[in-house]
Scaffold this active site. Structure first.
Site, PDB file in Angstrom:
ATOM      1  N   HIS A 114       0.394  -0.102  54.488  1.00 29.02           N
ATOM      2  CA  HIS A 114      -0.297   0.390  55.683  1.00 29.02           C
ATOM      3  C   HIS A 114      -1.463   1.311  55.343  1.00 29.02           C
ATOM      4  O   HIS A 114      -1.767   1.557  54.193  1.00 29.02           O
ATOM      5  CB  HIS A 114       0.682   1.010  56.682  1.00 29.02           C
ATOM      6  CG  HIS A 114       1.399   2.211  56.158  1.00 29.02           C
ATOM      7  ND1 HIS A 114       0.758   3.398  55.913  1.00 29.02           N
ATOM      8  CD2 HIS A 114       2.701   2.394  55.832  1.00 29.02           C
ATOM      9  CE1 HIS A 114       1.636   4.265  55.459  1.00 29.02           C
ATOM     10  NE2 HIS A 114       2.816   3.693  55.390  1.00 29.02           N
ATOM     11  N   HIS A 130      -1.262   4.130  52.861  1.00 28.74           N
ATOM     12  CA  HIS A 130      -1.297   3.709  51.459  1.00 28.74           C
ATOM     13  C   HIS A 130      -2.733   3.432  51.025  1.00 28.74           C
ATOM     14  O   HIS A 130      -3.093   3.632  49.874  1.00 28.74           O
ATOM     15  CB  HIS A 130      -0.435   2.460  51.248  1.00 28.74           C
ATOM     16  CG  HIS A 130       1.019   2.696  51.508  1.00 28.74           C
ATOM     17  ND1 HIS A 130       1.737   1.946  52.398  1.00 28.74           N
ATOM     18  CD2 HIS A 130       1.882   3.614  51.004  1.00 28.74           C
ATOM     19  CE1 HIS A 130       2.990   2.397  52.428  1.00 28.74           C
ATOM     20  NE2 HIS A 130       3.096   3.412  51.594  1.00 28.74           N
ATOM     21  N   LYS A 178       7.657  -4.306  52.771  1.00 28.40           N
ATOM     22  CA  LYS A 178       7.121  -3.617  53.953  1.00 28.40           C
ATOM     23  C   LYS A 178       5.611  -3.744  53.891  1.00 28.40           C
ATOM     24  O   LYS A 178       5.042  -3.837  52.805  1.00 28.40           O
ATOM     25  CB  LYS A 178       7.466  -2.122  53.893  1.00 28.40           C
ATOM     26  CG  LYS A 178       8.911  -1.772  54.069  1.00 28.40           C
ATOM     27  CD  LYS A 178       9.118  -1.196  55.469  1.00 28.40           C
ATOM     28  CE  LYS A 178      10.543  -0.762  55.701  1.00 28.40           C
ATOM     29  NZ  LYS A 178      10.866   0.482  55.010  1.00 28.40           N
TER      30      LYS A 178
HETATM   31  N1  ARG Z   1       6.656   4.853  48.729  1.00 21.89           N
HETATM   32  C1  ARG Z   1       6.442   6.115  49.362  1.00 21.89           C
HETATM   33  C2  ARG Z   1       5.989   5.909  50.801  1.00 21.89           C
HETATM   34  O1  ARG Z   1       5.483   4.881  51.133  1.00 21.89           O
HETATM   35  C3  ARG Z   1       5.409   6.947  48.668  1.00 21.89           C
HETATM   36  C4  ARG Z   1       5.777   7.340  47.274  1.00 21.89           C
HETATM   37  C5  ARG Z   1       5.134   8.598  46.889  1.00 21.89           C
HETATM   38  N2  ARG Z   1       5.358   8.956  45.535  1.00 21.89           N
HETATM   39  C6  ARG Z   1       6.416   9.632  45.063  1.00 21.89           C
HETATM   40  N3  ARG Z   1       6.458   9.898  43.794  1.00 21.89           N
HETATM   41  N4  ARG Z   1       7.372  10.009  45.856  1.00 21.89           N
HETATM   42  O2  ARG Z   1       6.142   6.811  51.609  1.00 21.89           O
END
Ligand code: ARG
Length: 565
Positions: free
Chosen positions: A128, A131, A125
């Site tokens: 974005h 992030h 993905k």
């Molecule tokens: N990959 C997730 C997202 O893009 C964020 C992860 C956040 N960290 C966690 N430990 N849940 O929304």
């Protein structure tokens, strides 16, 4: 020389109060003209049975000036202390000259480990803008904690597991073309993933196929695992390109997949702790006591979910790192998720869960229609980075056409401008992205601070400081002294930033420091012929100290400096 500690000691002698009580009460006056430190005398009002203004007046009479403190003045109920400017300036400049980039460091973190999880994009993905926000805040926090002596572990909790990978594998097997994907992996994978959803509307049996693939993946089937690994590898290549541009790195890429074999234990532990209940076929932790919806651990088909993986990750981190703090830099929309998993862990009796902290941040808005949207509505991060560098390059070409390393400077300034924007306000506020303010070299911007640094460095290139002792009596004007007090405040800004997990404190600090420097620069000539040599040397020392602290402060924000721009 620690002036605050010195004043505290003197006050203790004068009042008979404990040093600790005094240190806790002492304030920094809101204005420079009110002095360097203020003691609120109401602290003594009860014991002395006198009104604070009277106490202040009596104390100021009793106070005797010495080589460090010039006077103590009663203003209302406060006793205001004025340092001897030259003595204080010399002490601050000497300390910076000695400690250099270690100025403002502390030992409070020694022997303690802080984990900072940030960035955490999802494979296959696009990376974005949210992030990027997480990356900016997390990278800065890790640097701030390191400056305070903590051992930091930087973790990228990649989104690389979950039922969506069953869909992606199914999509790939139907429409995937490796040669095409190789050209532009993430966008091509996104395309077939979107296509899967469209097709599944018409042919629901595709969903079953996807579930089947994810099951195979969980069972370690060779072919599906190889495909998944391929998606992960190509995604990481793209992510790392972005991290290189940002000068960001990680100690661990243990993402969600890393916990795929560690979840059964979590389910068992929660069951043993007797906190799993059934709800509509799913296994959940009831959180109604905490006024929260239940935390789902196993779905009705027995599959684990995002929350299960997060609990497994927290447990793993506790065992592996024995952390002092476990910080998650993740957007505020996930606040409830973190509250739920932390509450579930507390319910399981894991008291270390109290050291898990969700550090949220707001949304990013793009009023500027011109911000690249070549992919439709989503603003792609790499485009934003490239555009910032490009625009900076144009500005530099115009303002400094003879600069040799224009491209390199544009990289550092363009990227710095973006990082600065993310760290400009308290993190939970939404951010408005506008090129005009982001690249305004005179405004509240990264380039403004970087330019201030470069200006200082250019002075030092023209006349190198002689080194050795300076005559600090030569730099006692208001503008010079204000700059000195700003320099001295760096350590406190770092402590505040860590306490609140707010890099914005450093950002505000360095911006104010740059302002104070420019004010000094405009009112105190350095290179002019009629400036005597002692004054010049003292001012040069001030310039040198300021550039040093600006550089360190910017580095805590993840922003690099340039010598010329
Ligand atoms: N990959 C997730 C997202 O893009 C964020 C992860 C956040 N960290 C966690 N430990 N849940 O929304």
């Amino acid at each position: 020389m620690d002036f605050k500690a010195y004043v505290t000691k003197k006050l203790a002698e004068l009042t008979g109060l404990e040093q600790e009580t005094i240190a806790g009460a002492i304030e920094i006056p809101p204005e420079q003209k009110l002095g360097d430190l203020a003691f609120p005398c109401f602290v003594l009002a009860k014991t002395l049975r006198k009104a604070p203004p009277m106490i202040a007046a009596e104390l100021s009479e009793k106070f005797e000036a010495d080589e460090w403190i010039e006077r103590a003045e009663a203003v209302g109920g406060y006793l205001n202390f004025f340092y001897r400017r030259a003595a204080f300036s010399k002490s601050v400049l000497d300390e910076i000259a000695e400690k250099k980039e270690k100025f403002g460091m502390s030992e409070i973190g020694n022997g303690k480990r802080v984990l900072v999880e940030y960035s955490s994009p999802n494979i296959a993905k696009p990376f974005h803008i949210g992030h990027l926000f997480s990356t900016a805040v997390g990278n800065s926090l890790a640097r701030i904690y390191s400056h305070l002596g903590y051992e930091t572990v930087k973790i990228n909790h990649l989104g690389d597991w979950g039922t969506q990978f069953g869909k992606l594998i199914s999509a790939y097997k139907r429409w995937g073309d490796r040669a095409v994907i190789e050209q532009d992996p993430i966008n091509e994978l996104l395309k077939i993933y979107v296509k899967f959803h469209e097709e599944a509307e018409k042919h629901p049996e595709l969903e079953d196929e996807a579930r089947e693939y994810f099951k195979k993946l969980e069972e370690g089937d060779e072919e599906t695992t190889a495909l998944w690994q391929y998606f992960r590898d190509v995604s990481l290549v793209e992510f790392k390109r972005v991290y290189d541009k940002l000068d960001v790195s990680f100690d661990s890429y243990a993402g969600e997949s890393f916990y795929s074999d560690k979840m059964q234990e979590v389910v068992d532990l929660l069951r043993d702790a007797d906190i799993l209940t059934e709800s509509e076929g799913a296994q959940v932790v009831d959180l109604s006591e905490d006024n929260m919806p239940p935390c789902i651990i196993l779905k009705s088909d027995g599959a684990t979910i995002y929350a299960t993986r997060d609990i497994a990750a927290a447990l793993y981190r506790h065992r592996t790192y024995d952390f002092h703090k476990n910080i998650y830099v993740v957007g505020t929309p996930q606040a409830l998720h973190f509250k739920q998993i932390f509450a579930s862990m507390m319910k399981a009796g894991w008291d270390w869960a109290k050291d898990c902290v969700h550090v949220g941040f707001g949304l990013v808005k793009f009023p500027d229609k011109k911000l690249s949207t070549r992919h439709g509505d989503v603003v792609f991060l790499e485009d934003v980075l490239n555009e910032s560098v490009q625009k900076t390059l144009e500005i530099i070409k115009e303002s400094n056409p003879n600069l040799e390393n224009q491209e390199e400077v544009a990289q550092k300034v363009g990227i710095g401008a973006i990082l600065y924007t993310f760290l400009k306000s308290s993190r939970e506020k939404d951010i408005v992205f506008s090129w005009d303010s982001m690249l305004d070299f005179d405004g509240e911007s990264g380039p403004y601070v970087q330019y201030t640094y470069a200006r200082g460095r250019s002075i030092l290139r023209r006349v190198a400081p002689a080194g050795g002792a300076i005559n600090a009596e030569k730099i006692t004007s208001d503008d010079e002294y204000t700059l000195i007090t700003r320099l001295n405040a760096f350590g406190d800004a770092v402590l505040d930033a860590a306490e609140k997990n707010e890099p914005f404190y450093i950002n505000r600090y360095v911006t104010n420091l740059a302002r104070a420097f420019n004010k000094f620069y405009n009112s105190c000539p350095i290179l002019k012929d009629d400036v005597d040599e002692e004054t010049r040397q003292a001012r040069l020392a001030l310039v040198e100290a300021t550039t040093c602290v600006i550089q360190t402060a910017l580095s805590l924000l993840g922003i690099q400096t340039v010598e010329e721009m």
